[in-house]
Motif scaffolding. Structure first.
Motif, PDB file in Angstrom:
ATOM      1  N   SER A  20       1.187  -1.056  -0.423  1.00 36.85           N
ATOM      2  CA  SER A  20      -0.034  -0.080  -0.099  1.00 36.85           C
ATOM      3  C   SER A  20       0.771   1.157   0.044  1.00 36.85           C
ATOM      4  N   ASP A  21       2.383   1.489   0.602  1.00 35.14           N
ATOM      5  CA  ASP A  21       2.855   2.178   0.785  1.00 35.14           C
ATOM      6  C   ASP A  21       3.876   2.403  -0.833  1.00 35.14           C
ATOM      7  N   THR A  22       4.379   1.435  -1.496  1.00 35.25           N
ATOM      8  CA  THR A  22       4.338   1.874  -2.931  1.00 35.25           C
ATOM      9  C   THR A  22       3.654   2.219  -3.259  1.00 35.25           C
ATOM     10  N   LEU A  30       1.007   9.307  -6.115  1.00 30.80           N
ATOM     11  CA  LEU A  30       1.916  11.164  -5.137  1.00 30.80           C
ATOM     12  C   LEU A  30       3.837  11.359  -6.383  1.00 30.80           C
ATOM     13  N   ALA A  31       4.163  10.091  -6.387  1.00 30.92           N
ATOM     14  CA  ALA A  31       5.050  10.471  -7.262  1.00 30.92           C
ATOM     15  C   ALA A  31       4.982  10.984  -8.583  1.00 30.92           C
ATOM     16  N   THR A  75      10.287  11.399  -2.122  1.00 29.72           N
ATOM     17  CA  THR A  75       8.780  10.413  -2.014  1.00 29.72           C
ATOM     18  C   THR A  75       9.154   9.168  -2.319  1.00 29.72           C
ATOM     19  N   VAL A  76      10.166   8.484  -2.910  1.00 25.39           N
ATOM     20  CA  VAL A  76      10.423   7.652  -3.273  1.00 25.39           C
ATOM     21  C   VAL A  76      11.596   7.355  -2.528  1.00 25.39           C
ATOM     22  N   LYS A  77      12.971   7.790  -2.053  1.00 26.31           N
ATOM     23  CA  LYS A  77      13.594   7.765  -1.507  1.00 26.31           C
ATOM     24  C   LYS A  77      13.227   7.699  -0.097  1.00 26.31           C
TER      25      LYS A  77
END
Length: 89
Positions: free
Chosen positions: A11-13, A19-20, A72-74
């Motif tokens: 879900s976070d992914t 968002l990205a 966001t990805v980091k």
């Protein structure tokens, strides 16, 4: 690793991907709608009119939103790598 942990990571992914990609997709949608309305009002049916402004706008927004996308990805990757390092995954 339990099913709950896997669900949280997935879900976070998905949230991170949304968002990205949101700034670029939002600008592409807005520019595309504006160009479509412009073409409908003026009856100009030039194919390059649809692609060139959209590509330029996407490029500009991508340059501006790169720090947001990176952070966001980091954040997600740091969380996943911390889970791997702690041995809970």
């Amino acid at each position: 690793m339990t099913e709950t942990d896997a669900y949280d990571i997935l879900s976070d992914t998905f949230l991170t991907v949304l968002l990205a990609s949101a700034p670029v997709l939002g600008v592409a949608l807005a520019v595309g709608l504006f160009i479509a309305f412009f073409q409908a009002l003026t009856q100009i049916q030039e194919m390059t009119l649809t692609f060139v402004p959209k590509i330029a706008a996407i490029f500009v927004v991508l340059l501006i939103a790169t720090p947001l996308i990176y952070s966001t990805v980091k954040t997600l990757s740091d969380r996943v790598f911390d889970l791997i390092a702690s041995g809970t995954v």
